[in-house]
Design a protein around this motif. Structure first.
Motif, short mmCIF file in Angstrom:
data_model
loop_
_atom_site.label_atom_id
_atom_site.label_comp_id
_atom_site.label_asym_id
_atom_site.label_seq_id
_atom_site.Cartn_x
_atom_site.Cartn_y
_atom_site.Cartn_z
N ASN A 164 0.80 -1.01 0.35
CA ASN A 164 -0.27 -0.44 0.24
C ASN A 164 0.43 1.08 0.19
OD1 ASN A 164 -2.61 -0.98 0.27
ND2 ASN A 164 -1.84 -1.78 1.67
N ILE A 165 2.36 0.94 -0.48
CA ILE A 165 3.22 1.99 -0.18
C ILE A 165 4.03 2.31 -1.80
CG2 ILE A 165 5.45 3.63 0.28
CD1 ILE A 165 4.29 2.22 3.10
N SER A 166 4.11 3.37 -2.16
CA SER A 166 4.77 3.69 -3.23
C SER A 166 5.65 2.70 -3.70
CB SER A 166 4.92 4.65 -3.68
OG SER A 166 5.36 4.94 -5.27
N TYR A 167 6.40 1.71 -4.37
CA TYR A 167 7.71 1.58 -4.64
C TYR A 167 8.58 2.36 -4.55
CZ TYR A 167 6.58 2.15 -9.33
OH TYR A 167 6.70 2.11 -11.18
N ARG A 168 7.72 2.96 -5.59
CA ARG A 168 9.35 4.28 -5.43
C ARG A 168 9.81 4.94 -4.77
NH1 ARG A 168 4.62 4.99 -9.37
NH2 ARG A 168 5.52 4.79 -11.43
N PHE A 169 8.75 5.07 -3.90
CA PHE A 169 9.07 5.07 -2.72
C PHE A 169 10.30 4.28 -1.72
CE2 PHE A 169 8.92 4.80 2.47
CZ PHE A 169 9.38 5.97 3.27
N PHE A 170 10.24 3.71 -1.85
CA PHE A 170 11.41 2.10 -1.44
C PHE A 170 12.33 1.99 -2.24
CE2 PHE A 170 7.52 0.31 0.22
CZ PHE A 170 7.95 0.47 0.97
N VAL A 171 11.91 2.92 -3.50
CA VAL A 171 13.47 2.93 -4.26
C VAL A 171 14.14 3.92 -3.87
CG1 VAL A 171 13.83 3.29 -6.48
CG2 VAL A 171 12.29 1.69 -6.53
N GLU A 207 9.11 -8.80 -0.19
CA GLU A 207 9.37 -8.42 -1.57
C GLU A 207 8.03 -8.49 -2.47
OE1 GLU A 207 13.27 -9.89 -2.61
OE2 GLU A 207 12.62 -11.49 -1.87
N MET A 208 6.99 -9.84 -2.15
CA MET A 208 6.04 -9.98 -2.67
C MET A 208 4.97 -8.63 -2.63
SD MET A 208 6.03 -12.67 -3.87
CE MET A 208 8.56 -12.33 -4.37
N GLY A 209 4.91 -7.71 -1.09
CA GLY A 209 4.02 -6.70 -1.45
C GLY A 209 4.94 -5.52 -1.87
N LEU A 210 6.08 -5.25 -2.39
CA LEU A 210 6.26 -4.39 -3.57
C LEU A 210 6.16 -4.94 -5.03
CD1 LEU A 210 10.31 -4.34 -2.36
CD2 LEU A 210 8.74 -2.60 -2.56
N ALA A 211 6.16 -6.32 -5.16
CA ALA A 211 5.82 -6.77 -6.87
C ALA A 211 4.09 -6.49 -7.06
CB ALA A 211 5.85 -8.41 -7.25
N LEU A 212 3.86 -6.54 -5.73
CA LEU A 212 1.74 -5.78 -5.88
C LEU A 212 1.65 -4.87 -6.32
CD1 LEU A 212 0.59 -8.76 -2.91
CD2 LEU A 212 -0.14 -8.62 -4.98
N ASN A 213 2.75 -3.62 -5.91
CA ASN A 213 2.51 -2.90 -5.30
C ASN A 213 2.78 -2.15 -7.02
OD1 ASN A 213 3.67 0.34 -5.17
ND2 ASN A 213 1.64 0.15 -3.46
N VAL A 214 3.57 -3.01 -7.53
CA VAL A 214 4.28 -2.38 -8.94
C VAL A 214 3.09 -3.12 -10.19
CG1 VAL A 214 6.17 -3.48 -11.12
CG2 VAL A 214 6.70 -2.61 -8.68
N ASP A 220 7.32 2.02 -15.50
CA ASP A 220 8.88 2.85 -15.66
C ASP A 220 9.49 1.33 -15.43
OD1 ASP A 220 7.89 1.83 -12.82
OD2 ASP A 220 8.32 4.34 -12.21
N LEU A 221 10.90 2.25 -15.55
CA LEU A 221 11.87 1.29 -16.01
C LEU A 221 11.90 0.82 -14.75
CD1 LEU A 221 14.16 0.32 -17.28
CD2 LEU A 221 15.73 2.02 -16.28
N SER A 222 11.66 2.01 -13.22
CA SER A 222 12.21 1.10 -11.81
C SER A 222 10.96 0.08 -11.18
CB SER A 222 12.16 2.76 -11.06
OG SER A 222 10.07 2.92 -11.14
N GLY A 223 10.24 -0.50 -11.77
CA GLY A 223 8.76 -0.96 -11.52
C GLY A 223 9.43 -2.45 -12.49
N ALA A 224 9.72 -1.91 -13.68
CA ALA A 224 10.32 -3.27 -14.19
C ALA A 224 11.35 -4.31 -13.58
CB ALA A 224 10.34 -2.85 -15.57
#
Length: 363
Positions: free
Chosen positions: A69-76, A351-358, A299-303
């Motif tokens: 529930n938090i944007s993966y871009r924040f973690f990146v 990690e699966m949470g990050l993938a769900l966000n992407v 975007d590239l970061s999500g990929a």
């Protein structure tokens, strides 16, 4: 178009979520069967390992929900700090780590023990995503490949000094993300040669690693080959349909620490070839879904993030099965979602949470 996009994203979330929950539940069931004897003998509690894994899995599912529930871009954006923290924790392991079964891989945090190498895997995926995304169009050529791999050397050296298997996984994640982001392929011949040389040096640096090679070639000649031989007995005795859940003989002290990295041999014994193949099929579906999410990222970061998570999971599953079947020397790599390990399941579900966000932000 907008409605179709929302519907597709929802389906992607549900598919990945279903596979993750299924593997988590299967892992708990299989772990209880594999660890029941050891728990009863060592702790006078058949459910000792199960209860600890259940707690860690529940915590991990909560982490997965929170992260999704938090944007993966924040973690990146936090990746450099996470990478630096992983180096500090890995250094702390060398200085103050707790040694269990001859390996110093844990830090004690009060009543809890924490394995920083599991955090290092996630930190490396995030850090490489951040680094390559900032490189943008400069992702081809030998210099890009060299620069990217060079930044991994500090954490590989720290982790690899007492945990070669995790160091190999980290290097593998680096190779996969360079491959995904680079338009050329010939440079990977040089990268492969360098990787073989690096692993050779690591193996030769410690006598016990050379001993593992000798045991792998002829396990019957060495006392430490007992685990490998008993694991192969378990695989062979399972046949096509297996002995049934809870009916393994090899877990009764013949396969040491059956709930850890050799748990796949108990799966083969209790569920047979069909059950063991079905488990690999579920892993294959999960990897396929992560690949789809990566290809359809906006975007590239999500990929890169999805590809890195997929690479981490694939490398670990392949190496674990290869060790259990004696295809490669014993490395101590656990089977994701299935083997006992609280730190592992928490960070894996994160990690699966990050993938769900992407997947929610995909095309």
């Amino acid at each position: 178009m907008s409605k179709n996009r929302e519907k597709s994203s929802f389906q992607a979330d549900m598919t990945l979520l279903t596979l993750v929950v299924l593997l988590t539940v299967l892992g708990l069931v299989i772990l209880f069967s594999a660890s029941e004897y050891n728990g009863r003998v060592r702790f006078h509690d058949s459910a000792y390992y199960f209860r600890k894994q259940l707690f860690a899995s529940s915590l991990g599912l909560g982490v997965m929900y929170f992260v999704s529930n938090i944007s993966y871009r924040f973690f990146v954006r936090l990746a450099p700090a996470a990478y630096f923290l992983s180096m500090l924790l890995s250094t702390a392991v060398l200085l103050f780590g707790q040694e269990i079964n001859g390996s110093k891989r844990w830090l004690n945090l009060g009543p809890l023990s924490f394995q920083p190498s599991e955090f290092a895997k996630v930190a490396v995926v995030l850090f490489l995503t951040w680094q390559i995304d900032n490189s943008r169009k400069k992702t081809d050529g030998f210099w890009f490949m060299f620069r990217t791999m060079f930044t991994l050397l500090p954490i590989v050296g720290l982790v690899g000094s007492n945990n070669l298997s995790t160091a190999i996984i980290i290097l593998g994640i680096g190779v996969i993300l360079i491959f995904v982001s680079s338009p050329h392929y010939l440079q990977f011949l040089a990268l492969g040669s360098a990787g073989i040389g690096f692993i050779t040096i690591f193996l030769a640096a410690e006598s016990y690693r050379l001993e593992r090679l000798a045991i792998w070639r002829n396990p019957e000649k060495y006392e430490k080959g007992f685990q490998t031989i008993q694991g192969l007995y378990a695989i062979g005795s399972g046949g096509l349909l297996g002995r049934g859940l809870g009916n393994s003989i090899q877990k009764l002290g013949f396969v040491p620490e059956a709930q850890n990295d050799m748990i796949y041999s108990i799966i083969c014994e209790e569920f047979g070839l069909i059950g063991a193949t079905l488990l690999l099929f579920i892993f294959g579906l999960l990897l396929w879904r992560l690949c789809v999410i990566s290809m359809h990222s906006t975007d590239l970061s999500g990929a890169l993030l999805s590809a890195g998570i997929m690479g981490h999971l694939a490398i670990q599953v392949i190496l674990n099965i290869a060790v259990v079947t004696n295809t490669i020397p014993n490395t101590g790599i656990t089977l994701p979602f299935i083997s006992y390990g609280g730190t592992s399941i928490v960070f894996l579900l994160g990690e699966m949470g990050l993938a769900l966000n992407v997947s929610r932000c995909r095309k």
